[in-house]
Design an enzyme around this catalytic site. Structure first.
Site, PDB file in Angstrom:
ATOM      1  N   ALA A  63      47.025   9.647  61.331  1.00 43.65           N
ATOM      2  CA  ALA A  63      46.676  10.572  62.414  1.00 43.65           C
ATOM      3  C   ALA A  63      48.003  11.112  62.945  1.00 43.65           C
ATOM      4  O   ALA A  63      48.634  10.506  63.823  1.00 43.65           O
ATOM      5  CB  ALA A  63      45.903   9.837  63.492  1.00 43.65           C
TER       6      ALA A  63
ATOM      7  N   GLY B 205      51.205   9.526  71.772  1.00 43.93           N
ATOM      8  CA  GLY B 205      50.640   8.858  70.595  1.00 43.93           C
ATOM      9  C   GLY B 205      49.154   9.139  70.494  1.00 43.93           C
ATOM     10  O   GLY B 205      48.647  10.071  71.125  1.00 43.93           O
ATOM     11  N   ASN B 206      48.460   8.354  69.688  1.00 41.79           N
ATOM     12  CA  ASN B 206      46.999   8.495  69.620  1.00 41.79           C
ATOM     13  C   ASN B 206      46.391   7.131  69.313  1.00 41.79           C
ATOM     14  O   ASN B 206      47.097   6.157  69.114  1.00 41.79           O
ATOM     15  CB  ASN B 206      46.597   9.568  68.603  1.00 41.79           C
ATOM     16  CG  ASN B 206      47.074   9.229  67.211  1.00 41.79           C
ATOM     17  OD1 ASN B 206      46.653   8.247  66.618  1.00 41.79           O
ATOM     18  ND2 ASN B 206      47.990  10.046  66.685  1.00 41.79           N
ATOM     19  N   TYR B 207      45.052   7.077  69.288  1.00 37.27           N
ATOM     20  CA  TYR B 207      44.350   5.794  69.197  1.00 37.27           C
ATOM     21  C   TYR B 207      44.238   5.225  67.782  1.00 37.27           C
ATOM     22  O   TYR B 207      43.589   4.214  67.582  1.00 37.27           O
ATOM     23  CB  TYR B 207      42.939   5.934  69.762  1.00 37.27           C
ATOM     24  CG  TYR B 207      42.885   6.112  71.261  1.00 37.27           C
ATOM     25  CD1 TYR B 207      43.436   5.156  72.101  1.00 37.27           C
ATOM     26  CD2 TYR B 207      42.267   7.220  71.823  1.00 37.27           C
ATOM     27  CE1 TYR B 207      43.378   5.309  73.475  1.00 37.27           C
ATOM     28  CE2 TYR B 207      42.204   7.379  73.189  1.00 37.27           C
ATOM     29  CZ  TYR B 207      42.761   6.423  74.019  1.00 37.27           C
ATOM     30  OH  TYR B 207      42.696   6.566  75.361  1.00 37.27           O
ATOM     31  N   SER B 208      44.831   5.855  66.773  1.00 35.20           N
ATOM     32  CA  SER B 208      44.649   5.353  65.410  1.00 35.20           C
ATOM     33  C   SER B 208      45.133   3.910  65.282  1.00 35.20           C
ATOM     34  O   SER B 208      46.244   3.569  65.702  1.00 35.20           O
ATOM     35  CB  SER B 208      45.420   6.251  64.431  1.00 35.20           C
ATOM     36  OG  SER B 208      45.442   5.649  63.168  1.00 35.20           O
TER      37      SER B 208
END
Ligand code: CTP
Length: 400
Positions: free
Chosen positions: A276, A208-211
């Site tokens: 994102a 995943g990512n930090y969005s």
């Protein structure tokens, strides 16, 4: 835009109350009908006689009118209003509004008001900078109120700093602009992608990512508040859309976001690609949890995800607009411009990871909007809700 509008002008006890008389006059000159509601402390700074002469209505301050005993209904007033403007708003009243302390007519009216509320703080610089005031203003903003930031300059204490109530002309302008813009997206359908995507490794793990989704959700709220029907395609986030005109489609992976976006875009006037999206997904996704006791360390093989923005860019019809975001660390403008062209966008919102307070997981952002027509507009660091307003202003300016 103010002609015939019903405005409650709330006045609190601060030296800037003398400017409220001028503000009241400006509203009347613009054709609005104004009902003044003043706090008991407000009357120490400006007399109800002045205000009722200017507004042509008795000024309301108490729950009951002393000589007749008749009741001033804050509920009726709240329903009558098209807007409530509190200028000056003192630290004390802001605190009461933020916490629902309804011990005077102004705060009870505020709590009953269904209309948009504008708050123009005025106080000494240290009071304005105090964490308590900051937190209360933040709460008011979260409740959807419009804060008209005070200006910097000489204060009643003769100290110089931020805390001077904004000039009456600018308060009038903010309210007027609200009504002008308020429904400029009526009848429009806007698609927004937001948040991260999760690419499954196995049933319990993902890439995943930090969005946080905050920017996309702020855009959705702004578009909906301006009359649009919004379809928000959202990756996993901890926030929820509030406005009734926002239809949220929750997805996890980039492929799911792609499927939903391609299905929705033909019905939309514009799409804002704020998500994102993971560039890669896992090719060898495990159907069972990958166990530690495996003999060999597992290898995660990746394959490319579809580019959603580029897909919509190639589907785009005349009259449709496509907006993208770019998060860059170097050669920012060139990279953003290349993306705009590659994905057939109408404009791209560049946010830099090099700016403190901008990008992922913050409440603020600092953006530059680059248009396909070569225009380039830089904005200062602001709350994501205000950044959303700048982006939607650019969008409405380009919609045919
Ligand atoms: N985007 C998208 N689908 C993808 C990747 C990106 O729709 N698979 C959109 C984003 O929502 C954003 C824009 O394309 O509006 C640019 O995203 P960004 O991650 O900055 O660009 P990439 O195309 O992924 O390029 P790179 O990773 O090389 O910077």
């Amino acid at each position: 835009m103010l002609k015939g509008k019903h405005i409650i002008l709330g006045i609190c006890g601060g030296i800037a109350a003398y400017k409220s008389a001028y503000l009241l006059r400006l509203f009347i000159k613009a054709g609005a009908e104004v009902q003044v509601v003043i706090t008991p402390a407000g009357k120490e700074f400006i007399t109800p006689v002045t205000l009722s002469a200017l507004s042509g209505k008795p000024v309301i301050s108490e729950f009951f009118t002393a000589n007749t005993g008749s009741w001033n209904s804050h509920v009726d007033l709240g329903l009558w209003a098209d807007a409530m403007v509190i200028a000056p708003a003192t630290a004390s009243t802001i605190g009461k509004m933020a916490n629902g302390i309804a011990d005077n007519m102004l705060v009870t009216t505020y709590l009953s008001a269904k209309a948009p509320v504008f708050v123009a703080p005025a106080m000494d610089l240290d009071m304005f900078a105090h964490p308590s005031t900051r937190r209360n203003l933040q709460l008011l903003q979260e409740y959807g109120n419009h804060i008209i930031e005070p200006a910097s300059g000489e204060l009643a204490s003769h100290l110089v700093g931020k805390g001077r109530m904004e000039e009456p002309e600018n308060i009038l302008k903010a309210v007027d602009e609200y009504f002008t813009k308020s429904q400029d997206l009526a009848g429009r359908h806007i698609l927004i992608t937001s948040g991260p995507t999760y690419e499954k490794i196995d049933p319990v793990r993902f890439i995943g990512n930090y969005s946080s989704g905050k920017m996309g959700y702020a855009l959705a709220e702004e578009c909906a508040a301006r009359g649009a029907d919004v379809t928000l395609i959202s990756g996993p986030v901890s926030i929820k859309a509030k406005h009734a005109a926002i239809k949220t489609i929750n997805i996890e992976s980039a492929q799911e976001m792609y499927n939903a976006s391609v299905a929705e875009f033909p019905q939309c006037d514009a799409a804002i690609m704020c998500a994102a999206v993971a560039d890669y997904t896992v090719e060898n996704q495990a159907s069972h949890k990958i166990k530690r006791e495996y003999d060999e360390i597992p290898v995660i093989r990746l394959k490319k995800n579809p580019d959603i923005a580029a897909a919509l860019g190639s589907m785009k019809q005349d009259g449709q607009l496509l907006v993208g975001f770019a998060l860059e660390t170097d050669n920012e403008r060139e990279n953003a411009l290349a993306k705009l062209q590659r994905k057939n966008l109408d404009f791209i919102v560049l946010n830099s990871l090099n700016e403190p307070g901008a990008g992922f997981m913050t409440d603020t952002n600092k953006v530059t909007i680059i248009g396909s027509d070569g225009t380039c507009q830089e904005y200062g660091l602001k709350d994501k809700k205000l950044v959303a307003r700048d982006i939607v202003d650019t969008l409405t300016g380009k919609l045919s």
